[in-house]
Structure formats: C-alpha cells, structure tokens
Design a protein around this motif. Sequence first.
Motif, mmCIF file in Angstrom:
data_model
loop_
_atom_site.group_PDB
_atom_site.id
_atom_site.type_symbol
_atom_site.label_atom_id
_atom_site.label_comp_id
_atom_site.label_asym_id
_atom_site.label_seq_id
_atom_site.Cartn_x
_atom_site.Cartn_y
_atom_site.Cartn_z
ATOM 1 N N SER A 20 1.083 -1.248 0.042
ATOM 2 C CA SER A 20 0.067 0.097 0.088
ATOM 3 C C SER A 20 0.925 1.243 -0.118
ATOM 4 N N CYS A 21 1.832 1.293 0.842
ATOM 5 C CA CYS A 21 2.841 2.570 0.840
ATOM 6 C C CYS A 21 3.524 2.835 -0.323
ATOM 7 N N VAL A 22 3.866 1.530 -1.120
ATOM 8 C CA VAL A 22 4.611 1.886 -2.467
ATOM 9 C C VAL A 22 3.627 2.433 -3.578
ATOM 10 N N HIS A 79 3.810 0.138 12.797
ATOM 11 C CA HIS A 79 3.065 1.278 11.954
ATOM 12 C C HIS A 79 3.899 2.059 10.955
ATOM 13 N N LEU A 80 4.936 1.485 10.738
ATOM 14 C CA LEU A 80 6.101 2.056 9.860
ATOM 15 C C LEU A 80 5.496 2.413 8.390
ATOM 16 N N PRO A 81 4.847 1.223 7.815
ATOM 17 C CA PRO A 81 4.536 1.317 6.464
ATOM 18 C C PRO A 81 3.348 2.543 6.266
ATOM 19 N N TRP A 82 2.561 2.739 7.534
ATOM 20 C CA TRP A 82 1.660 3.580 7.213
ATOM 21 C C TRP A 82 2.053 5.047 7.559
ATOM 22 N N GLY A 119 4.977 10.263 3.810
ATOM 23 C CA GLY A 119 5.512 10.422 2.365
ATOM 24 C C GLY A 119 4.808 11.305 1.451
ATOM 25 N N VAL A 120 3.494 10.815 1.163
ATOM 26 C CA VAL A 120 2.552 11.596 0.401
ATOM 27 C C VAL A 120 2.413 13.032 0.646
ATOM 28 N N LEU A 121 2.437 13.307 2.013
ATOM 29 C CA LEU A 121 2.349 14.543 2.491
ATOM 30 C C LEU A 121 3.447 15.327 1.916
ATOM 31 N N PHE A 122 4.491 14.740 1.972
ATOM 32 C CA PHE A 122 5.737 15.387 1.329
ATOM 33 C C PHE A 122 5.748 15.677 -0.126
#
Length: 171
Positions: free
Chosen positions: A61-63, A122-125, A131-134
Amino acid sequence: ILGSKNLKNFCITWILVCIALCVTLPYQLLLRKQDQSTVIERSNNSPDMIEMSGFICGYISCVFYLGSRFPQLYKNFRRRSTEGTSYLLFALAMMGNSTYGLSLVLKMPAAESFRALYFLHHLPWLIGSLGVLFLDIFVTVQFILYRQHKERQSGLVALEVEPLLENEEAA
C-alpha cells in the motif's frame, strides 16, 4: 500503444493479487481460530502469518500510495502547468495525511519499552501518509510556480492580435 498494453497487464496483475489476498487472508483467519482452539503457544516477539500479511499489505500500500503522486508531478513538470488538476483534492489529501500521521504519533505508547515496537508496527502507514504529504507539498509548489508562469503567458497572449496562420482557411 506500448504503454497502454503495459498498463493493462499491470491492472490485470493487480486485480489477481487483490483477489488472491481476498481469498488467502480470510482463510488464514479461519486457520488462526483453529490454532487458538488447540492452544498452541507462540512467542510474542515473532509475528504470525496474519500479522506478516498485514505488514506486507501495508508496505505494498505504501509503495502504491507514494507512487500515485509521481505521474501527476511528472505530467505537471513536462507541461509546465497544473491546468485540469484540482488543487482541492491535494489540499484535502494533505489535511487527511497530516491528521492520520499525527494520530499515529499521538497514539504512541507512553512506556519507552513499547515505542520501538509500536513504531515498527506502524512504519508502512507512517511512511505512506507522511511521504505522500511530502510529495503533495511539491504539487503545491507546482501550483504556485505554474500559476505565476500562466499569468506571465496570459499577458503576452493579450498583446497578440495577428493570426498565427494566414490563408489557412483556403486550404
């Protein structure tokens, strides 16, 4: 055409992966209930199949979540424009990702010994939302930069009174 074929293959693969997960995960939950009924003890430090599936889904999901911003960033960069892109979508996503990331950080356990484990779980979330915020900050910068570029171009277009192609109506 090559790109559309690759996109089609990617979408088919993605659908098959989702179907496989939708079949596998409930089956694993059923197995877990059976394992609990036989009272098999396991170490609290080693993750079971369901937990590992959750981590794998979280990282996948993160990727995809991070990857979702790059096509728009690249398209805006190539066109030097954000025309047709809704800034409200990115602004609301930024608010959602900020509050989601903040909720994960604020929910962190008070006990120092549990923080590292909580963070790892909770690292992937966290990577996905922050990351998307950035990346959305870069989209915001593009909206600002290309808006000014558009204003400069519109001033030049207003001065243009001669048609670019004369005698084309006869052709």
